[in-house]
Scaffold this motif. Structure first.
Motif, PDB file in Angstrom:
ATOM      1  N   ALA A  46       0.893  -1.162   0.059  1.00 45.67           N
ATOM      2  CA  ALA A  46      -0.004   0.012   0.120  1.00 45.67           C
ATOM      3  C   ALA A  46       0.697   1.330   0.028  1.00 45.67           C
ATOM      4  O   ALA A  46       0.329   2.273  -0.691  1.00 45.67           O
ATOM      5  CB  ALA A  46      -1.005   0.043   1.290  1.00 45.67           C
ATOM      6  N   GLU A  80       2.455   1.529  -3.651  1.00 48.45           N
ATOM      7  CA  GLU A  80       1.407   2.047  -4.638  1.00 48.45           C
ATOM      8  C   GLU A  80       1.092   3.625  -4.187  1.00 48.45           C
ATOM      9  O   GLU A  80       0.946   4.175  -5.245  1.00 48.45           O
ATOM     10  CB  GLU A  80       0.189   1.183  -4.448  1.00 48.45           C
ATOM     11  CG  GLU A  80       0.185  -0.041  -4.888  1.00 48.45           C
ATOM     12  CD  GLU A  80      -0.917  -0.809  -5.068  1.00 48.45           C
ATOM     13  OE1 GLU A  80      -0.987  -1.674  -5.866  1.00 48.45           O
ATOM     14  OE2 GLU A  80      -1.898  -0.599  -4.192  1.00 48.45           O
ATOM     15  N   ARG A  88       1.297   6.715  -6.753  1.00 46.01           N
ATOM     16  CA  ARG A  88       0.173   7.482  -7.388  1.00 46.01           C
ATOM     17  C   ARG A  88       0.187   8.821  -6.673  1.00 46.01           C
ATOM     18  O   ARG A  88      -0.277   9.708  -7.489  1.00 46.01           O
ATOM     19  CB  ARG A  88      -0.913   6.766  -6.370  1.00 46.01           C
ATOM     20  CG  ARG A  88      -1.839   5.859  -7.329  1.00 46.01           C
ATOM     21  CD  ARG A  88      -2.870   5.114  -6.437  1.00 46.01           C
ATOM     22  NE  ARG A  88      -3.703   5.874  -5.641  1.00 46.01           N
ATOM     23  CZ  ARG A  88      -4.108   5.691  -4.565  1.00 46.01           C
ATOM     24  NH1 ARG A  88      -4.035   4.149  -4.151  1.00 46.01           N
ATOM     25  NH2 ARG A  88      -4.747   6.102  -3.752  1.00 46.01           N
ATOM     26  N   LEU A 131      -1.747 -10.347  -4.042  1.00 40.65           N
ATOM     27  CA  LEU A 131      -2.470  -9.006  -3.819  1.00 40.65           C
ATOM     28  C   LEU A 131      -2.636  -8.397  -5.164  1.00 40.65           C
ATOM     29  O   LEU A 131      -3.606  -7.540  -5.199  1.00 40.65           O
ATOM     30  CB  LEU A 131      -1.745  -8.312  -2.856  1.00 40.65           C
ATOM     31  CG  LEU A 131      -1.835  -8.933  -1.510  1.00 40.65           C
ATOM     32  CD1 LEU A 131      -0.670  -8.273  -0.376  1.00 40.65           C
ATOM     33  CD2 LEU A 131      -3.211  -8.818  -0.764  1.00 40.65           C
ATOM     34  N   ARG A 132      -1.632  -8.597  -6.107  1.00 40.88           N
ATOM     35  CA  ARG A 132      -1.948  -7.832  -7.427  1.00 40.88           C
ATOM     36  C   ARG A 132      -1.444  -8.472  -8.409  1.00 40.88           C
ATOM     37  O   ARG A 132      -0.530  -9.472  -8.200  1.00 40.88           O
ATOM     38  CB  ARG A 132      -0.900  -6.629  -7.391  1.00 40.88           C
ATOM     39  CG  ARG A 132      -1.311  -5.581  -6.268  1.00 40.88           C
ATOM     40  CD  ARG A 132      -2.397  -4.745  -6.652  1.00 40.88           C
ATOM     41  NE  ARG A 132      -2.887  -3.617  -5.700  1.00 40.88           N
ATOM     42  CZ  ARG A 132      -3.520  -3.936  -4.631  1.00 40.88           C
ATOM     43  NH1 ARG A 132      -4.252  -5.085  -4.434  1.00 40.88           N
ATOM     44  NH2 ARG A 132      -3.815  -2.985  -3.750  1.00 40.88           N
ATOM     45  N   ARG A 164      -6.059  -6.439   8.914  1.00 45.92           N
ATOM     46  CA  ARG A 164      -5.478  -6.469   7.539  1.00 45.92           C
ATOM     47  C   ARG A 164      -6.035  -5.136   6.960  1.00 45.92           C
ATOM     48  O   ARG A 164      -5.110  -4.500   6.163  1.00 45.92           O
ATOM     49  CB  ARG A 164      -6.481  -7.630   6.829  1.00 45.92           C
ATOM     50  CG  ARG A 164      -6.293  -7.328   5.336  1.00 45.92           C
ATOM     51  CD  ARG A 164      -4.947  -7.755   4.826  1.00 45.92           C
ATOM     52  NE  ARG A 164      -4.642  -7.684   3.484  1.00 45.92           N
ATOM     53  CZ  ARG A 164      -4.730  -6.611   2.736  1.00 45.92           C
ATOM     54  NH1 ARG A 164      -4.830  -5.230   3.271  1.00 45.92           N
ATOM     55  NH2 ARG A 164      -4.813  -6.628   1.190  1.00 45.92           N
ATOM     56  N   THR A 165      -7.190  -4.391   7.304  1.00 46.40           N
ATOM     57  CA  THR A 165      -7.485  -3.192   6.732  1.00 46.40           C
ATOM     58  C   THR A 165      -6.593  -2.371   7.299  1.00 46.40           C
ATOM     59  O   THR A 165      -6.157  -1.125   6.382  1.00 46.40           O
ATOM     60  CB  THR A 165      -8.905  -2.791   6.871  1.00 46.40           C
ATOM     61  OG1 THR A 165      -9.167  -3.239   8.485  1.00 46.40           O
ATOM     62  CG2 THR A 165      -9.881  -3.566   6.229  1.00 46.40           C
ATOM     63  N   ALA A 223      -3.280  -1.624   5.264  1.00 47.13           N
ATOM     64  CA  ALA A 223      -3.554  -0.800   3.916  1.00 47.13           C
ATOM     65  C   ALA A 223      -3.683   0.527   4.255  1.00 47.13           C
ATOM     66  O   ALA A 223      -2.996   1.557   3.832  1.00 47.13           O
ATOM     67  CB  ALA A 223      -4.422  -1.353   3.015  1.00 47.13           C
ATOM     68  N   GLU A 224      -4.594   0.803   5.282  1.00 50.49           N
ATOM     69  CA  GLU A 224      -4.755   2.267   5.506  1.00 50.49           C
ATOM     70  C   GLU A 224      -3.561   3.026   6.013  1.00 50.49           C
ATOM     71  O   GLU A 224      -3.362   4.143   5.617  1.00 50.49           O
ATOM     72  CB  GLU A 224      -5.869   2.286   6.593  1.00 50.49           C
ATOM     73  CG  GLU A 224      -7.530   1.999   6.013  1.00 50.49           C
ATOM     74  CD  GLU A 224      -8.381   1.920   7.181  1.00 50.49           C
ATOM     75  OE1 GLU A 224      -9.506   2.082   6.872  1.00 50.49           O
ATOM     76  OE2 GLU A 224      -8.056   1.541   8.195  1.00 50.49           O
ATOM     77  N   MET A 283      -0.921   3.602   3.339  1.00 48.04           N
ATOM     78  CA  MET A 283      -1.098   4.927   2.473  1.00 48.04           C
ATOM     79  C   MET A 283      -0.904   6.084   3.039  1.00 48.04           C
ATOM     80  O   MET A 283      -0.498   6.998   2.629  1.00 48.04           O
ATOM     81  CB  MET A 283      -2.721   4.865   2.127  1.00 48.04           C
ATOM     82  CG  MET A 283      -3.065   3.850   0.924  1.00 48.04           C
ATOM     83  SD  MET A 283      -4.885   3.905   0.874  1.00 48.04           S
ATOM     84  CE  MET A 283      -5.128   2.650  -0.494  1.00 48.04           C
ATOM     85  N   ARG A 335       1.633   9.154   2.397  1.00 47.39           N
ATOM     86  CA  ARG A 335       1.309  10.390   1.891  1.00 47.39           C
ATOM     87  C   ARG A 335       2.263  11.349   2.875  1.00 47.39           C
ATOM     88  O   ARG A 335       2.501  12.609   2.387  1.00 47.39           O
ATOM     89  CB  ARG A 335      -0.132  10.534   2.104  1.00 47.39           C
ATOM     90  CG  ARG A 335      -0.965  10.070   1.095  1.00 47.39           C
ATOM     91  CD  ARG A 335      -2.477  10.241   1.163  1.00 47.39           C
ATOM     92  NE  ARG A 335      -3.119   9.606   0.060  1.00 47.39           N
ATOM     93  CZ  ARG A 335      -4.068   8.672   0.065  1.00 47.39           C
ATOM     94  NH1 ARG A 335      -4.497   8.615   1.264  1.00 47.39           N
ATOM     95  NH2 ARG A 335      -4.446   8.377  -0.954  1.00 47.39           N
ATOM     96  N   TYR A 386     -11.163  -1.745  11.706  1.00 45.69           N
ATOM     97  CA  TYR A 386     -12.026  -2.747  11.329  1.00 45.69           C
ATOM     98  C   TYR A 386     -11.392  -4.210  11.367  1.00 45.69           C
ATOM     99  O   TYR A 386     -10.435  -4.373  10.937  1.00 45.69           O
ATOM    100  CB  TYR A 386     -12.909  -2.544   9.735  1.00 45.69           C
ATOM    101  CG  TYR A 386     -13.380  -3.641   9.233  1.00 45.69           C
ATOM    102  CD1 TYR A 386     -14.743  -3.486   9.455  1.00 45.69           C
ATOM    103  CD2 TYR A 386     -12.496  -4.632   8.471  1.00 45.69           C
ATOM    104  CE1 TYR A 386     -15.335  -4.934   8.868  1.00 45.69           C
ATOM    105  CE2 TYR A 386     -13.568  -5.497   7.775  1.00 45.69           C
ATOM    106  CZ  TYR A 386     -14.791  -5.470   8.020  1.00 45.69           C
ATOM    107  OH  TYR A 386     -15.491  -6.833   7.557  1.00 45.69           O
TER     108      TYR A 386
END
Lengths: 397, 70
Positions: free
Chosen positions: A15, A18, A22, A61-62, A283-284, A287-288, A291, A295, A315
């Protein structure tokens, strides 16, 4: 910033990588992972993989082309061994050194072990495949630890026809996480599915042939799975000057030091939404937080106002037998639980959790997942308990 | 550039992260929460939130292809 290094090649590291691309980072992006495989999903290991419903390829995952497009300098099968934040250098286990301008630490956790040799753990694809090949009808599996991982493995093993004994030190499994009453409901599912559940017993040794309890009893088993929690992979950061306290300690921006950010299971950070430090192995969150860390790393200090605090609503979900368990929020340390929909005995309900004056979270079992989204919104807005929960709701704990 | 969205229902775990990120493009089935794709080719103004949704999906069930049409 021309060189960014991400240490950790799982969900959080991916994450982060990526997001860096991005957000326009077109410099050198190196990603280090200690496993031979990278970018595979872990939650299905204790579910579809253990049950032989999926082949390992489905964990990717990708697609390869998406990974290719990231333009990564990928170093797999080698662990990070040391960090020099002043020199902005990471040393790898093979002796090589990597210089960076920005660093994201996403080295995850590893299973906590018990004394003894030959017991299984369940964290990596390799772990899951070894255990999968040894389960089935007529086999006897002992699982130490009736947390979410141990419970999922027990449920899968029962589904495969194995005999399962589930050993848990606490009097009520998961009580520390979801409360005693909800813990009892989840426990009953094991009993209803023929699991030999032993609660309130201390384990002193877990080996290839069984589990030794503190009172001397030996529980025989063909296979033993130890699922008693995890340890953050921070040893390689010892002596770096970074603060380590059950994880890499980060601020509300996921920063651990200038130019160093943490993400995923390994990172402990101050979540301003709940105003408490937390380390979340969901897991969530991987990723969060990957990211968010990416940033914030890209925002120079001069633009401090552009950095954003990382203030997620945690979550998690778990699949056990025919139950889907889902929860939003931060349930630990709650003061009160009220059933706001359904009923506990039918294993179909939504429970709301109060901490102080606020709604801290909600957990659902066997309910349509959309039913929980309004509760998530209420948690995210820090709703007052008195407004979120009807006074007629039945308090259960 | 056209963005093409694909979802893999067999991997979806009904977390609803996609709906929170991009409600214009994703929904969930009422009964089991499995993803429903509303827009297979979302407009450019939605690309960023769709990428966010794909990145956040805890089951890697959303795949994006960016097609350059001639």
């Amino acid at each position: 910033m021309s060189r960014i290094l991400v240490v950790g090649a799982s969900a959080a590291g991916l994450a982060a990588a990526e997001t860096l691309r991005r957000e326009g980072f077109d410099g050198e992006l190196t990603l280090v992972g200690d496993e031979p495989h990278a970018f595979y999903d872990r939650p299905p290991l204790s579910k579809q993989i253990l049950a032989s419903q999926w082949e390992p390829g489905k964990l990717a995952l990708r697609p390869p082309a998406d990974l290719e497009a990231l333009g990564l300098d990928l170093r797999l099968g080698v662990a990070a061994a040391g960090l020099d934040p002043a020199g902005r250098t990471v040393r790898l286990a093979d002796g090589s050194e990597l210089r960076y301008d920005g660093l994201i630490v996403a080295t995850g956790v590893r299973p906590r072990r018990l004394p003894g040799e030959g017991a299984h753990a369940l964290r990596t694809l390799g772990d899951a495949l070894v255990l999968r090949d040894r389960l089935g009808r007529g086999r006897r599996l002992a699982v130490v630890g009736a947390g979410f991982l141990g419970s999922e493995a027990a449920a899968v093993a029962r589904g495969l026809g194995a005999e399962v004994v589930l050993v848990e030190p606490a009097p009520v499994p998961l009580a520390h996480a979801v409360g005693t009453e909800v813990g009892r409901v989840l426990t009953q599912a094991h009993l209803d599915h023929g699991v030999d559940l032993r609660t309130g017993v201390a384990v002193v040794e877990a080996g290839g042939g069984g589990v030794r309890l503190a009172d001397g009893e030996l529980i025989d088993a063909d296979e033993v799975l130890v699922a008693v929690g995890s340890v953050p992979n921070t040893e390689w950061l010892a002596g770096s000057g970074l603060t380590l306290a059950d994880g890499l300690v980060c601020d509300e921006y996921c920063a651990a030091a200038p130019g160093v950010y943490g993400a995923g299971d390994v990172a402990r950070w101050h979540n301003p939404l709940f105003d408490v430090p937390m380390r979340i192995e969901h897991r969530t969150n991987a990723a969060e937080m990957g990211m968010a860390a990416a940033r914030n790393l890209l925002r120079p200090d001069a633009e401090a106002e552009a950095r954003r605090p990382f203030a997620p609503v945690p979550y998690f979900w778990s699949d056990q037998y025919d139950m889907k368990i889902q929860a939003y929020g931060y349930l630990r340390g709650h003061d009160e639980i009220a059933v706001v929909d359904g009923d506990l005995s039918g294993r179909r309900f939504v429970a709301a959790y109060r901490t102080g004056d606020h709604l801290a979270g909600a957990l659902a079992v066997g309910m349509p997942p959309k039913a929980l989204l309004s509760w998530r919104r209420a948690v995210a807005s820090r709703a007052a308990w008195s407004e979120a929960v009807p006074s007629t709701a039945s308090v259960v704990g | 550039m056209t963005m093409q969205v694909e979802v893999d229902e067999s991997k979806c775990i009904a977390a609803g992260q996609c709906v929170l990120s991009a409600p214009e493009v994703f929904d969930q089935r009422d009964e089991d929460g499995i993803v429903v794709l509303l827009e297979q080719r979302p407009g450019a103004e939605l690309h960023e939130v769709v990428r966010e949704a794909a990145g956040l999906c805890p089951a890697a069930a959303i795949r994006l292809a960016e097609l350059v049409e001639g």
